[in-house]
Design an enzyme around this catalytic site. Sequence first.
Site, PDB file in Angstrom:
ATOM      1  N   CYS A  60       3.955   1.223   7.843  1.00  0.00           N
ATOM      2  CA  CYS A  60       4.862  -0.225   8.003  1.00  0.00           C
ATOM      3  C   CYS A  60       4.326  -1.006   6.961  1.00  0.00           C
ATOM      4  O   CYS A  60       3.622  -1.025   6.300  1.00  0.00           O
ATOM      5  CB  CYS A  60       4.424  -0.445   9.473  1.00  0.00           C
ATOM      6  SG  CYS A  60       2.714  -0.920   9.575  1.00  0.00           S
ATOM      7  N   ALA A  63       0.844  -2.268   7.011  1.00  0.00           N
ATOM      8  CA  ALA A  63       0.041  -1.264   6.015  1.00  0.00           C
ATOM      9  C   ALA A  63      -0.109  -1.507   4.332  1.00  0.00           C
ATOM     10  O   ALA A  63      -0.919  -1.550   3.974  1.00  0.00           O
ATOM     11  CB  ALA A  63       0.449   0.214   6.265  1.00  0.00           C
ATOM     12  N   ARG A  94      -8.450   3.450   3.090  1.00  0.00           N
ATOM     13  CA  ARG A  94      -7.881   3.578   1.867  1.00  0.00           C
ATOM     14  C   ARG A  94      -8.564   4.009   0.517  1.00  0.00           C
ATOM     15  O   ARG A  94      -8.236   4.023  -0.311  1.00  0.00           O
ATOM     16  CB  ARG A  94      -7.187   2.292   1.527  1.00  0.00           C
ATOM     17  CG  ARG A  94      -5.608   2.109   2.138  1.00  0.00           C
ATOM     18  CD  ARG A  94      -4.331   2.685   1.604  1.00  0.00           C
ATOM     19  NE  ARG A  94      -4.263   2.156   0.105  1.00  0.00           N
ATOM     20  CZ  ARG A  94      -3.683   2.686  -0.775  1.00  0.00           C
ATOM     21  NH1 ARG A  94      -2.632   3.724  -0.514  1.00  0.00           N
ATOM     22  NH2 ARG A  94      -3.343   2.363  -1.659  1.00  0.00           N
ATOM     23  N   HIS A 192       4.035  -5.067   0.457  1.00  0.00           N
ATOM     24  CA  HIS A 192       3.598  -5.081  -0.625  1.00  0.00           C
ATOM     25  C   HIS A 192       3.901  -6.468  -1.127  1.00  0.00           C
ATOM     26  O   HIS A 192       3.465  -7.323  -1.747  1.00  0.00           O
ATOM     27  CB  HIS A 192       4.024  -4.030  -1.694  1.00  0.00           C
ATOM     28  CG  HIS A 192       3.463  -2.832  -1.251  1.00  0.00           C
ATOM     29  ND1 HIS A 192       4.161  -1.553  -1.716  1.00  0.00           N
ATOM     30  CD2 HIS A 192       2.500  -2.263  -0.652  1.00  0.00           C
ATOM     31  CE1 HIS A 192       3.731  -0.461  -1.307  1.00  0.00           C
ATOM     32  NE2 HIS A 192       2.619  -0.814  -0.733  1.00  0.00           N
TER      33      HIS A 192
END
Lengths: 539, 461
Positions: A60, A63, A94, A192
């Site tokens: 999502c 994330a 990550r 992002h």
Amino acid sequence: MSTKPTNVEEIKKELIAKMPTKVARKRAKSILPGTEVGEPIPEIQSNVRTIPGVITQRGCTYAGCKGVVLGPSRDIVNLTHGPIGCGFYSWLTRRNQTDAGPDGENFIPYAFSTDMTEHDIVFGGEKKLRAAIQEAYDNFHPKAISIFSTCPVGLIGDDIHAVARTMQEELGITIFANSCEGYKGVSQSAGHHIANNQIMKHVIGTKDVEVEGKFKVNMLGEYNIGGDAFEIERILEKCGFTLVATFSGNSTVEDFRKAHAADLNTVMCHRSLNYVAEMMETKYGIPWIKVNFIGAEASAKSLRRMAAYFEDQELIDRTEAVIAEELEKVKTVVDEIKPRTDGKTAMLFVGGSRAHHYQELFKELGMKILGAGYEFAHRDDYEGRHVLPTIKIDADSRNIEELEIHPDPERFKPRKTEEELARLNEKGLDFKGYEGMIGGMGKDAMVIDDINHYETEKLLEIYKPDIFCAGIKEKYIVQKMGIPLKQLHNYDMGGPYAGFNGAINWYRDIDRMVNTKVWNLIKAPWQTDGPELEATYVA
Amino acid sequence: MALLRHTTGEIKERKALTVNPAKTCQPVGAMYAALGVKGCFPHSHGSQGCCAYHRSALTRHYKEPVVAGTSSFTEGSSVFGGQSNLITAIDNIFTLYDPEVIAIHTTCLSETIGDDLMQISQKAKDDGKVPAGKHIVYASTPSYVGTHVTGYANMVKGILKGFVKKTGTPNGKINIIPGFCEPSDMAEIRRLADMMGIDITMVPDTNGVLNGPMTGHYEMYPNAGATPAEIAGMGDAKATIGLGRWATADGVNFLDAEFKVPGHVMGLPIGLKATDRYVDLLRKLSGKTVPDAINFERGQVVDLLSDYSQYFYGKKVAMAGDPDQVLALVEFCITLGMIPAYTVTGTAGKYFDERMAELLKDVPYDCKFKCGGEADMYLLHQWIKNDPVDLLIGNTYLKYVARDEDIPLVRHGFPILDRVGHQYFPSVGYSGAMRLMEKFLEALLDRLDRDAPETRFELQL
């Protein structure tokens, strides 16, 4: 299964045959054959919503925002405003390696959350957020705090930006907020964009200092998974470049602040950072080029392009010397391994840019790419940036803020004149250029956007590649079918794979994975041998 | 260099900030519970990130395939409600993946907008989206209430609600609802009942689902788990045992209230005394004699403890985990003569404090414990900074504390991301007690050897 489809069109039909009509119609537009070099590239449907109930690889917006972009920044307290889950799942998952440096600030191993409960959802969470920021400050004294909103926060309407502003005034440190609720946009890509916008607005260019070094660059879209950024840092330093800031692997807010001091922006992950490169060019006059440090040849090419940009013979010579030295090491390993990997086949369905970049590494091993696709790309990542003007802006894209950027009245300084840029361009240095993944993949390769579980299973049955690249959710499904899966999000705890040393790591790992004996052990002797009888005498 | 370098011993009161939580959210527990039903496809009703996170978390912990669907909410569905997304999802799931059951759980998003799963499931049935003979079960699991343990409990109850019937003909079986534990633990809980010759129905049962074999084929629905038919029969059982108050009491009480199946809630059978209580309850409920084979295993536990008591005695332990797990571990540590100095669990419940006080009353140490949102691993670490312990017990996230403070860690609980074994080897029952003792000893004795001066380095321990 004697009637196996053999060409891309037939395979595509097979992939969608069992889907409900509406689903099939939609998926058909996201599945294409690759194209030969120089051929026109057809339009691929991408950056559209996933289909409810159809198992997707995607995550999502939160994330993408917290996990991918701001997560790797070590001196920022990344505070998740929401119930505990989101903060928990993005806690160290990550593999953003970092070097805490001389200042020793590193908040990456911590998960900070407001841990909202029912009471906060009903009565609003702003008060709790304010108190949490204060407590984070009292306990950790960070120089910056960034806040991330999760799904319910958007619904109840907490004004996280107002809280950030007032707390910034009260505490005198940088505090900014990201409205990155998971339901926004159609994939992590939206996240992002949201994070990058906030870094652009609140951090980049906030510290004017003289950065030493003649050839100053920023690395955009490199997240230091498995230490990739460390290897890139090593190579750049060896060649004589000065790395001002990496967005955002092994990064600090302090480096972001002075990123406008760089003279060239290099873009690794086109998907996550292309717009930041654009904005920094508009605002500060820094040109950008696409680079790729995945693959030894690709790394060499990227270094040459970077050196060419600065038009300094000493730098060019030193870069060539570094490339020669490094490639010699690489060649020794390729020579040893390639006979064992040559002609093997691979598929990659992962991330945004990785599915393209890693094709270079497979090619260096003589392996053939049977199919590839991105998890959260947009059309330009597949077809090249020339399609940007023709990308339709839909409602989901409109939810993501677009910053209006103007030249900074004090800091805008074109690094090259139009003539210089044109001259460099003629020499083959393609500014703001990215050709995308599809071109050159070949007509017999499958290109699939946002591949789902059903298609993956079908594809594996039909093609039986020697290796498949995807993420953790796919890993054990694929391996149960007897096909090794290389995770390209966390590298199966391997890496680095960037740069020259990274390439060597990769060759060795792929050699192991496609040549391991384990897949021959699946059947017991009594399952592979034919029926056999043994008898004993009965007394 | 310290990894958690910003953690100091100075404890400042926190009311709003959680740092390094000892818990996560409801839906991941619901997804895990659903996987313990044969032919079941878990579905997450919310935006796709939740489902991705929960699948990733479970996959990383079990190193096994975990598939689940999502309603893929976007801004529109958040405003107008998730009904059409869910009905589409149900249709697509039955068409593409052909499960026997879809187990739907909500997320904080769908809960906040007020989606009603009962109504939507009914509409899906009315619209013909649920093929004949197939089922939908559901549970409400908002992430801002409870934790992953609560989510497990809610889905267990959802599964029971969806299937259990009473025919009026007793089937003589005993229902067992295992708490949030490993597939290997569920197998061991069943093995003990089998050894006693007791016919049980266990729901959920993830053994064989999340520790499956490599066959060269991917089975979305492994041949394991409780079948809908078995679950339906639970209304005719003799009794229900719930192993773990937080994770099972709702389910046990539901069967008791709704179907008059007498319920017994006890702790997870971790350690000697808790396993004794489990076996004894099985004995009483079934009227069967405990076989020698079980007495033999029990005797081995006591034997090992008597042999190695000197290395356990007086050792201080800090632990973080789920309440059902840590309560049982605390009791076992005390049995071993250890001191459970610090205990945190992110899952709240008044019983935790009561039971801890009861367990600790004769322990000669001022043990600290805390449950709920403020009981995070940051606090645990701060306690340790002020007065160190000999052993840590908890999930993988504790490895940072272990390294920083140079304290051995025994991995236990959820999630374990960096080791294997939990899927395959139980920590419940007598064999589980032996395994835990082995792990504690390995950690303590390795440390003893490592730190021993040359003169004190001994061949036999």
